[in-house]
Design a protein around this motif. Structure first.
Motif, mmCIF file in Angstrom:
data_model
loop_
_atom_site.group_PDB
_atom_site.id
_atom_site.type_symbol
_atom_site.label_atom_id
_atom_site.label_comp_id
_atom_site.label_asym_id
_atom_site.label_seq_id
_atom_site.Cartn_x
_atom_site.Cartn_y
_atom_site.Cartn_z
ATOM 1 N N GLU A 66 -38.486 -1.169 6.663
ATOM 2 C CA GLU A 66 -37.701 -2.304 7.115
ATOM 3 C C GLU A 66 -37.517 -2.245 8.618
ATOM 4 O OE1 GLU A 66 -33.953 -4.833 5.547
ATOM 5 O OE2 GLU A 66 -33.854 -2.682 5.318
ATOM 6 N N PRO A 67 -38.114 -3.238 9.352
ATOM 7 C CA PRO A 67 -37.921 -3.263 10.793
ATOM 8 C C PRO A 67 -36.497 -3.668 11.136
ATOM 9 C CG PRO A 67 -39.131 -5.204 10.061
ATOM 10 C CD PRO A 67 -38.968 -4.310 8.866
ATOM 11 N N GLY A 68 -36.133 -3.485 12.403
ATOM 12 C CA GLY A 68 -34.794 -3.832 12.840
ATOM 13 C C GLY A 68 -34.543 -5.329 12.838
ATOM 14 N N PHE A 69 -33.258 -5.674 13.083
ATOM 15 C CA PHE A 69 -32.830 -7.073 13.002
ATOM 16 C C PHE A 69 -33.623 -7.972 13.933
ATOM 17 C CE2 PHE A 69 -30.300 -10.673 14.290
ATOM 18 C CZ PHE A 69 -29.747 -11.131 13.114
ATOM 19 N N TRP A 70 -33.739 -7.593 15.215
ATOM 20 C CA TRP A 70 -34.368 -8.507 16.156
ATOM 21 C C TRP A 70 -35.861 -8.650 15.898
ATOM 22 C CZ3 TRP A 70 -38.487 -7.801 19.185
ATOM 23 C CH2 TRP A 70 -38.842 -6.502 19.564
ATOM 24 N N VAL A 71 -36.512 -7.592 15.373
ATOM 25 C CA VAL A 71 -37.935 -7.704 15.034
ATOM 26 C C VAL A 71 -38.118 -8.757 13.950
ATOM 27 C CG1 VAL A 71 -39.940 -6.499 14.087
ATOM 28 C CG2 VAL A 71 -38.431 -5.326 15.695
ATOM 29 N N LYS A 72 -37.266 -8.715 12.926
ATOM 30 C CA LYS A 72 -37.366 -9.700 11.853
ATOM 31 C C LYS A 72 -36.968 -11.091 12.321
ATOM 32 C CE LYS A 72 -34.915 -7.438 8.769
ATOM 33 N NZ LYS A 72 -34.281 -7.136 7.477
ATOM 34 N N SER A 73 -36.034 -11.167 13.266
ATOM 35 C CA SER A 73 -35.597 -12.486 13.730
ATOM 36 C C SER A 73 -36.702 -13.219 14.460
ATOM 37 C CB SER A 73 -34.363 -12.350 14.628
ATOM 38 O OG SER A 73 -34.711 -11.725 15.849
ATOM 39 N N ALA A 74 -37.683 -12.472 14.987
ATOM 40 C CA ALA A 74 -38.800 -13.097 15.697
ATOM 41 C C ALA A 74 -39.887 -13.591 14.752
ATOM 42 C CB ALA A 74 -39.397 -12.110 16.697
ATOM 43 N N MET A 75 -39.758 -13.293 13.480
ATOM 44 C CA MET A 75 -40.759 -13.699 12.496
ATOM 45 C C MET A 75 -40.383 -15.042 11.872
ATOM 46 S SD MET A 75 -41.268 -10.022 10.598
ATOM 47 C CE MET A 75 -41.778 -8.555 11.497
ATOM 48 N N ASN A 76 -41.298 -15.996 11.922
ATOM 49 C CA ASN A 76 -41.133 -17.316 11.296
ATOM 50 C C ASN A 76 -39.835 -18.022 11.711
ATOM 51 O OD1 ASN A 76 -43.552 -16.843 9.614
ATOM 52 N ND2 ASN A 76 -42.244 -15.389 8.560
ATOM 53 N N PRO A 77 -39.550 -18.111 12.997
ATOM 54 C CA PRO A 77 -38.277 -18.716 13.419
ATOM 55 C C PRO A 77 -38.157 -20.189 13.056
ATOM 56 C CG PRO A 77 -39.718 -18.382 15.317
ATOM 57 C CD PRO A 77 -40.363 -17.676 14.154
ATOM 58 N N VAL A 78 -39.257 -20.935 13.092
ATOM 59 C CA VAL A 78 -39.194 -22.370 12.769
ATOM 60 C C VAL A 78 -38.814 -22.561 11.305
ATOM 61 C CG1 VAL A 78 -40.526 -24.497 12.590
ATOM 62 C CG2 VAL A 78 -40.845 -23.005 14.563
ATOM 63 N N GLN A 79 -39.473 -21.812 10.429
ATOM 64 C CA GLN A 79 -39.169 -21.929 9.002
ATOM 65 C C GLN A 79 -37.737 -21.512 8.693
ATOM 66 O OE1 GLN A 79 -41.853 -20.506 10.289
ATOM 67 N NE2 GLN A 79 -43.684 -21.409 9.359
ATOM 68 N N LYS A 80 -37.275 -20.453 9.358
ATOM 69 C CA LYS A 80 -35.900 -20.005 9.132
ATOM 70 C C LYS A 80 -34.895 -21.069 9.567
ATOM 71 C CE LYS A 80 -36.850 -15.070 9.376
ATOM 72 N NZ LYS A 80 -36.755 -13.832 10.156
ATOM 73 N N SER A 81 -35.193 -21.748 10.660
ATOM 74 C CA SER A 81 -34.304 -22.802 11.127
ATOM 75 C C SER A 81 -34.253 -23.960 10.141
ATOM 76 C CB SER A 81 -34.769 -23.290 12.502
ATOM 77 O OG SER A 81 -33.939 -24.315 12.986
ATOM 78 N N GLU A 82 -35.413 -24.325 9.601
ATOM 79 C CA GLU A 82 -35.468 -25.399 8.606
ATOM 80 C C GLU A 82 -34.655 -25.022 7.367
ATOM 81 O OE1 GLU A 82 -39.623 -25.512 7.918
ATOM 82 O OE2 GLU A 82 -40.107 -26.369 9.871
#
Length: 267
Positions: A66-82
């Motif tokens: 499991e990567p850290g929080f900010w590493v995961k936050s950079a993954m698929n940001p558009v989809q997460k926002s939707e």
């Protein structure tokens, strides 16, 4: 600074922290954004790093890692926002809710800030800090105690004792992986038990997960898919996966861009 020195710094950062962010490297190394991106491109071409949105992470990460929080936050940001906009629209004024840790749940919390008279229970220090506003008297933010995990969750016995006596209307739950047979999963055993208690505390469970979570199986199962009342995902989840998951969860909602209504399917 020579290119070799910059690239060694990038590799050291990934070794130490699990990932690096372009903006941090620009500030630390005193070079341009384009220079860092070229270095990451070079290292990725050599198979030494994996490029992600906004930075790079280690190659060959396994679902139990499991990567850290900010590493995961950079993954698929558009989809997460939707997904976040759609999930937040399901929360009404005056509700008592729980919000788990995780980057997608955090994105939902961002969208919840305008909602009035919320009581929010969370095991995410980031969510608590985001929502807490000393000048607002209509909100009550409750942060559990616990041991901080790599995904910035508070978990373990202290969090579990607190959650055992909590009752909320709705839970917003971010997850590491979702699988037809394994259900909702996480690579962290401490988080697994804490998330189970979050689920037990809620009358309604809303899981927020982008399409990349489908088929990912972590070390521990949190709950079967049948325990999910609403699953909010993005439009890149393929049609067959939608059909399969719709048979398991209470309702599947596929988020759309630009605040257009999502597709809904009852399980």
């Amino acid at each position: 600074m020579l290119a070799r020195q910059r690239q060694e710094a990038i590799l050291r950062g990934i070794e130490d922290d699990g990932g690096v962010r372009v903006s941090d490297l620009v500030e630390r190394l005193g070079v341009s954004d384009m220079t860092i991106r070229r270095d990451i491109e070079f290292l990725a071409g050599k198979g030494l790093v994996l490029k992600v949105h906004g930075g790079a992470t280690a190659v060959g990460d396994h679902p139990i890692d499991e990567p850290g929080f900010w590493v995961k936050s950079a993954m698929n940001p558009v989809q997460k926002s939707e997904i976040a906009r759609t999930a937040a629209s399901l929360i009404g004024h005056g509700q008592t809710i729980a919000v788990s840790a995780g980057t997608t749940a955090y994105a939902v919390a961002v969208e919840l800030r305008p909602v009035k008279r919320l009581t929010v229970v969370t095991n995410s220090p980031r969510v608590a800090e985001l929502l807490y506003d000393p000048v607002r008297e209509d909100q009550n933010i409750v942060l559990t105690g616990g041991v901080r995990t790599p995904s910035d969750a508070l978990a373990g016995p202290v969090a579990n004792r607190m959650l055992a006596d909590v009752h909320v209307d709705t839970l917003i739950l971010g997850i590491h992986g979702i699988d037809l047979d394994a259900g909702l999963t996480t690579p962290n055993l401490l988080e697994a038990e804490t998330n189970r208690l979050l689920i037990a505390a809620a009358r309604k469970v809303i899981v927020v997960a982008d399409h990349t979570k489908w088929g990912v199986v972590g070390l521990s199962t949190i709950a079967p898919l049948e325990r999910v009342d609403v699953l909010v995902t993005d439009a890149q989840l393929d049609v067959e996966a939608r059909r399969l998951v719709s048979d398991k969860v209470g309702q599947l909602i596929v988020a759309k861009r630009d605040d257009t209504p999502g597709d809904q399917a009852d399980g």
